[in-house]
Design an enzyme around this catalytic site. Structure first.
Site, PDB file in Angstrom:
ATOM      1  N   GLU A  28       0.841  -1.200   0.000  1.00 17.32           N
ATOM      2  CA  GLU A  28       0.000   0.000   0.000  1.00 17.32           C
ATOM      3  C   GLU A  28       0.876   1.249   0.000  1.00 17.32           C
ATOM      4  OE1 GLU A  28      -2.765   0.006   3.276  1.00 17.32           O
ATOM      5  OE2 GLU A  28      -3.782   1.815   2.543  1.00 17.32           O
ATOM      6  N   ASN A 175     -12.389  -1.190  -0.781  1.00 15.62           N
ATOM      7  CA  ASN A 175     -11.686  -1.847   0.324  1.00 15.62           C
ATOM      8  C   ASN A 175     -12.336  -1.440   1.647  1.00 15.62           C
ATOM      9  OD1 ASN A 175      -9.187  -2.916   1.858  1.00 15.62           O
ATOM     10  ND2 ASN A 175      -9.263  -0.783   2.501  1.00 15.62           N
ATOM     11  N   GLU A 176     -12.517  -2.376   2.529  1.00 20.30           N
ATOM     12  CA  GLU A 176     -13.068  -2.101   3.868  1.00 20.30           C
ATOM     13  C   GLU A 176     -14.176  -1.048   3.790  1.00 20.30           C
ATOM     14  OE1 GLU A 176     -10.044  -1.620   6.926  1.00 20.30           O
ATOM     15  OE2 GLU A 176      -9.388  -3.687   6.615  1.00 20.30           O
ATOM     16  N   TYR A 242      -6.460  -9.202  11.387  1.00 23.65           N
ATOM     17  CA  TYR A 242      -5.106  -8.962  11.903  1.00 23.65           C
ATOM     18  C   TYR A 242      -4.952  -9.596  13.276  1.00 23.65           C
ATOM     19  CZ  TYR A 242      -4.128  -5.651   8.156  1.00 23.65           C
ATOM     20  OH  TYR A 242      -3.891  -5.090   6.926  1.00 23.65           O
ATOM     21  N   GLU A 299      -5.948  -9.162   3.492  1.00 24.84           N
ATOM     22  CA  GLU A 299      -5.137  -8.496   4.527  1.00 24.84           C
ATOM     23  C   GLU A 299      -5.104  -9.398   5.740  1.00 24.84           C
ATOM     24  OE1 GLU A 299      -5.840  -4.344   5.398  1.00 24.84           O
ATOM     25  OE2 GLU A 299      -6.367  -3.945   3.306  1.00 24.84           O
ATOM     26  N   GLN A 348       2.326  -6.057   5.326  1.00 29.32           N
ATOM     27  CA  GLN A 348       2.532  -5.633   3.957  1.00 29.32           C
ATOM     28  C   GLN A 348       3.998  -5.888   3.616  1.00 29.32           C
ATOM     29  OE1 GLN A 348       1.183  -1.678   3.118  1.00 29.32           O
ATOM     30  NE2 GLN A 348      -0.810  -1.997   4.091  1.00 29.32           N
TER      31      GLN A 348
HETATM   32  O1  AHR Z   1      -2.868  -2.650   6.257  1.00 31.26           O
HETATM   33  C1  AHR Z   1      -3.164  -1.463   6.923  1.00 31.26           C
HETATM   34  C2  AHR Z   1      -4.628  -1.087   6.838  1.00 31.26           C
HETATM   35  O2  AHR Z   1      -5.395  -2.008   7.540  1.00 31.26           O
HETATM   36  C3  AHR Z   1      -5.245  -1.078   5.464  1.00 31.26           C
HETATM   37  O3  AHR Z   1      -5.022   0.094   4.768  1.00 31.26           O
HETATM   38  C4  AHR Z   1      -6.701  -1.230   5.766  1.00 31.26           C
HETATM   39  O4  AHR Z   1      -7.414  -1.834   4.710  1.00 31.26           O
HETATM   40  C5  AHR Z   1      -6.717  -2.036   7.048  1.00 31.26           C
HETATM   41  O5  AHR Z   1      -7.558  -1.496   7.982  1.00 31.26           O
END
Ligand code: AHR
Length: 495
Positions: A28, A175-176, A242, A299, A348
């Site tokens: 990103e 995205n999101e 995450y 992600e 990332q």
């Molecule tokens: O990876 C960091 C961020 O986490 C991304 O931009 C977003 O899609 C997610 O919340």
């Protein structure tokens, strides 16, 4: 704790292909991922090819990146692609409001991204803008990239130096969208998705795999509504998760300086993705029993507090043997669910969150997570094999899981590869691996492990954590007695 330490591998029972895209990555416009990480510009003293770092390309080619997602993340929904084409000195500058409020000079745009993918030998995955973009803007971007005939957008591409249309398979429609991508409700996004994707055209023989913005963690209602309202219009539905040992807002925890109990919590939370895949998967099964639509985990990875003294908006974190185990446990789970999980993109690639590579000006180091991706690349597009695991069940924070997780596959060259993870921070794992349906001629082993819970590589000591030869197994007529050290990842290759 009862001792039940046996694994059985049926090497002649295949269970479908492990999609190589499970080993995908994400880059990103955030912190030092694109700028400094990949892109240094043609005038940089750091050795580069057309502005892209040579050392980084060489290192990433070694892990066979199958697919690379770009330009975001949250950045995608405020990215206007036309700002990133044409002569670099004329490109519009903008504020990267999500990530540190820094100036984005748009020097890395569509042309640079496709050039990077070519250098890496990877499939591009472009994420479009729904949040602050228009249908026309998205539609024209696809035309610019993929239309080969005579049209305003393909002419513009040619004026900017790219005669032939690029091949683009993967395209994300926002995205999101439940959060940074527009704070939408699922019904509203489902309708927008249907509308936007209509104008994501297939030009010539370029067939686009359309990915709808999926749920956050355990928002099962989002998946339900998207599948109910838009399933026929999508090829993939994303999921983001995450691993955070602490609390997202109150303190996520340190990447290196963490208390012992955070080892278990972190691994247990990484393991949670299994439940998420199965529950979101069950909803997808209801509307798509044939499993046509891929679950795209675009992600995932660890997210800690940033390294002291660094910009909080840059998400720069160190990477330890704990991260290596998070990666290895997660990849074993993805392999195991490869009937539904068609792609995953760790967040990332460079200098951001759970990266493969860290850079400091001209210096570059490989992280323990990089080494896991290098060891696991043998699973890409390999045939999954039936493997029964029955090892001690251990409590890892809030979760109970097998002390050893594993995955096995057979590659095109006929080699059988088994990846094993001993999640315990202090106990070895001893077990037997009964290999059936295969005449063994040789077995080779590699191990990634470390003494300290937070062992990591630094610019001063870049090879502190790296794979070594693994010999702690004995074969007696196809029954292997294996002893894995605590906190380790092992790859066994049987021929
Ligand atoms: O990876 C960091 C961020 O986490 C991304 O931009 C977003 O899609 C997610 O919340």
């Amino acid at each position: 704790m009862t001792q039940k330490n046996k694994m059985v591998l049926n090497a002649d029972v295949t269970q479908g292909k492990i999609n190589k895209n499970i080993y995908g990555h994400f880059a990103e416009h955030l912190g030092r991922c694109i700028y400094e990480g990949f892109w240094v510009g043609e005038d940089s003293e750091i050795p580069n090819t057309n502005g892209i770092r040579n050392d980084v390309v060489e290192a990433l080619r070694n892990i066979d990146i199958p697919v690379l997602r770009w330009p975001g993340g949250c950045f995608a929904d405020e990215y206007h692609w036309q700002d990133g084409i044409g002569p670099r000195e004329n490109r519009k500058r903008m504020v990267n409001t999500h990530w540190g409020g820094v100036i984005e000079n748009n020097h890395f745009g569509t042309h640079e991204f496709f050039m990077l993918c070519e250098m890496l030998g990877t499939e591009p995955y472009v994420n479009g803008n729904v949040g602050s973009g228009t249908v026309q803007e998205m539609s024209e971007w696809v035309e610019y990239m993929t239309f080969d005939g005579e049209s305003p957008m393909s002419n513009l591409r040619k004026e900017n130096g790219q005669e032939d249309a690029w091949k683009l398979k993967y395209f994300g429609v926002g995205n999101e969208n439940w959060g940074c991508g527009g704070n939408m409700r699922p019904q509203y996004y489902a309708d927008l998705y249907r509308r936007f994707q209509t104008y994501v055209r297939n030009y010539g023989d370029n067939k686009i795999f359309r990915i709808a913005g999926g749920a956050n963690v355990d928002d099962y209602n989002w998946t339900e509504v998207l599948m109910r309202e838009a399933a026929p219009f999508m090829d993939g539905l994303s999921l983001h998760y995450y691993t955070i040992p602490g609390d997202f807002w109150l303190g996520k925890g340190s990447a290196t300086n963490f208390p012992e109990e955070e080892w278990d919590i972190t691994i247990g939370r990484a393991y949670h993705i299994k439940e998420l895949i199965e529950k979101h998967g069950a909803i997808m099964d209801k509307y798509d029993p044939e499993k046509r639509i891929g679950m795209i985990i675009d992600e995932w990875g660890t997210w800690y507090d940033v390294e002291e003294g660094t910009n909080p908006g840059f998400l720069y974190q160190q990477n330890t043997i704990r991260d290596a185990l998070v990666a290895a446990v997660s990849l074993n789970i993805f392999n195991d669910h490869s009937d539904r999980v068609q792609m995953a993109n760790i967040a990332q690639t460079i200098n951001v969150l759970q990266s493969m590579i860290l850079t400091d000006k001209e210096k570059m180091i490989l992280t323990p997570t990089y080494h896991v991706f290098e060891m696991y690349k043998v699973h890409q597009d390999a045939e999954k094999l039936a493997l029964h695991v029955d090892t001690n069940v251990v409590k890892m924070g809030e979760k109970e899981m097998s002390q050893v997780t594993a995955s096995a596959s057979k590659a095109a060259d006929g080699k059988v590869n088994i990846t094993l993870v001993n999640v315990s921070k202090d106990e070895d794992a001893e077990f037997t691996l009964d290999v059936r349906g295969l005449d063994i001629s040789t077995i080779k082993g590699r191990v990634l492990t470390a003494g300290e819970l937070d062992a990591h590589n630094t610019f001063e000591n870049p090879e502190n954590v790296k794979p070594e030869e693994f010999t702690s197994f004995q074969d007696s007529d196809g029954e292997l007695a294996v002893k894995m050290p605590s906190k380790s990842v092992v790859l066994l290759t049987i021929e």
